[in-house]
Design a protein around this motif. Structure first.
Motif, short mmCIF file in Angstrom:
data_model
loop_
_atom_site.label_atom_id
_atom_site.label_comp_id
_atom_site.label_asym_id
_atom_site.label_seq_id
_atom_site.Cartn_x
_atom_site.Cartn_y
_atom_site.Cartn_z
N THR A 221 0.82 -1.21 0.00
CA THR A 221 0.00 0.00 0.00
C THR A 221 0.85 1.26 0.00
N GLU A 222 2.16 1.11 0.26
CA GLU A 222 3.07 2.25 0.16
C GLU A 222 3.46 2.53 -1.29
N VAL A 223 3.56 1.49 -2.11
CA VAL A 223 4.07 1.66 -3.47
C VAL A 223 2.97 1.58 -4.53
N SER A 224 1.73 1.35 -4.12
CA SER A 224 0.64 1.29 -5.10
C SER A 224 -0.64 1.77 -4.45
N ASP A 225 -1.63 2.09 -5.27
CA ASP A 225 -2.92 2.55 -4.77
C ASP A 225 -3.79 1.33 -4.49
N SER A 226 -3.40 0.55 -3.52
CA SER A 226 -4.08 -0.69 -3.17
C SER A 226 -4.42 -0.69 -1.69
N SER A 227 -5.28 -1.64 -1.31
CA SER A 227 -5.55 -1.90 0.10
C SER A 227 -5.37 -3.40 0.32
N ALA A 228 -5.25 -3.81 1.57
CA ALA A 228 -4.95 -5.21 1.84
C ALA A 228 -5.56 -5.66 3.16
N ILE A 229 -5.99 -6.92 3.18
CA ILE A 229 -6.49 -7.57 4.39
C ILE A 229 -5.46 -8.59 4.84
N VAL A 230 -5.21 -8.63 6.13
CA VAL A 230 -4.32 -9.63 6.72
C VAL A 230 -5.06 -10.37 7.82
N ILE A 231 -4.97 -11.70 7.79
CA ILE A 231 -5.50 -12.53 8.87
C ILE A 231 -4.32 -13.23 9.52
N SER A 232 -4.17 -13.03 10.81
CA SER A 232 -3.03 -13.59 11.53
C SER A 232 -3.20 -15.09 11.74
N GLU A 233 -2.14 -15.83 11.46
CA GLU A 233 -2.16 -17.27 11.66
C GLU A 233 -2.04 -17.63 13.14
N GLU A 234 -1.47 -16.74 13.94
CA GLU A 234 -1.29 -17.01 15.36
C GLU A 234 -2.53 -16.67 16.17
N THR A 235 -3.17 -15.55 15.88
CA THR A 235 -4.28 -15.08 16.72
C THR A 235 -5.63 -15.06 16.01
N GLY A 236 -5.63 -15.10 14.68
CA GLY A 236 -6.88 -14.98 13.93
C GLY A 236 -7.35 -13.55 13.79
N GLU A 237 -6.55 -12.57 14.26
CA GLU A 237 -6.93 -11.16 14.15
C GLU A 237 -7.00 -10.73 12.69
N VAL A 238 -7.95 -9.87 12.40
CA VAL A 238 -8.09 -9.30 11.06
C VAL A 238 -7.52 -7.89 11.08
N SER A 239 -6.68 -7.58 10.11
CA SER A 239 -6.09 -6.25 9.99
C SER A 239 -6.34 -5.72 8.59
#
Length: 264
Positions: A221-239
């Motif tokens: 998201t720093e180098v392009s006009d994009s957004s991103a979802i991350v799901i943690s493998e350790e906690t299941g948290e969504v970012s």
């Protein structure tokens, strides 16, 4: 010594605006490079400049001549060294322009449909897949790209060009699947590619608990006009990452709002 009145006699409102604009640009550039390796480069350049002033004051002609020759191509060298930061700076300006901020008014003027109700059909498979992977603590990295042409990091994985669905996302990120490492790229409601390798952020101020998926989400998201979802493998948290920043441990309702806003 000149009187204070003579010193500021030609100082007007446009000079104040000029100073404020320069200060604002310096602040924007500093906010981009803060916490990155570019700060060390700037410190190095500043020390070299001080050394140049010293050798010039001491009338060391050979060293001064060398510095003058280097300075003649200095602008090009700076562009090469700070090309990533310049790119991010231009992206920041483009993303925050008046035209970009008033898309809703443009839709109203030109009679296009609003997002409410229309967008949910597009994001429903994503929300459902994220809910499932959150519950099972399945690690995932999903990128929403506005423009994939000429972007190598969106095409360096397995090209799919498949219809977006909950089952497809779950299958790709299955822990025993061959494509679960790397990112899935979505554009125009299509899964364009999977197992893509993304650039990592160079921000050194991020908390240690953020792993490679989070750093890759911020980096893209720093180098392009994009957004991103991350799901943690350790906690299941969504970012959720956007504009080089990340919101961690968000709810699925918050994720839905982010997607409705950014997938317009």
């Amino acid at each position: 010594m000149e009187p204070a009145g003579d010193l500021f006699s030609g100082f007007g409102i446009f000079d104040v605006i000029d100073i404020l604009l320069v200060a604002f640009l310096i602040y924007l550039f500093f906010s981009l490079v803060r916490g990155t390796i570019a700060v060390n480069i700037l410190i190095g350049l500043f020390l070299i400049f001080l050394f140049y002033l010293l050798v010039r004051a001491l009338e060391m002609r050979l060293m001064t001549g060398i510095f003058d020759k280097v300075a003649s191509v200095g602008v090009i060298a700076l562009i090469i060294v700070f090309q990533e930061e310049i790119r991010r700076f231009l992206l920041m300006i483009g993303r925050n322009s008046l035209l970009n901020r008033n898309k809703g008014w443009l839709r109203f003027v030109f009679g296009q449909k609003t997002l409410e109700g229309v967008n949910y059909d597009k994001i429903k498979p994503i929300i459902e897949a994220c809910r499932s992977m959150k519950n099972t603590k399945t690690g995932a990295l999903i990128v929403f790209a506005r423009n994939i042409d000429g972007q190598d990091f969106f095409n360096n994985g397995e090209i799919l060009n498949a219809a977006l669905s909950k089952r497809l996302l779950e299958t790709i990120f299955s822990k025993n699947g061959p494509l679960h490492d790397g990112a899935v790229v979505i554009a125009d409601s299509q899964v364009v590619s999977a197992s893509c390798v993304l650039p990592l952020t160079s921000n050194t101020e991020l908390p240690p608990r953020l792993g490679l998926r989070h750093r890759a989400a911020i980096g893209i998201t720093e180098v392009s006009d994009s957004s991103a979802i991350v799901i943690s493998e350790e906690t299941g948290e969504v970012s959720y990452a956007k504009y080089g920043r990340i919101r961690t441990n968000i709810s699925l309702l918050e994720l839905e709002k982010f997607l409705q806003r950014d997938m317009s």
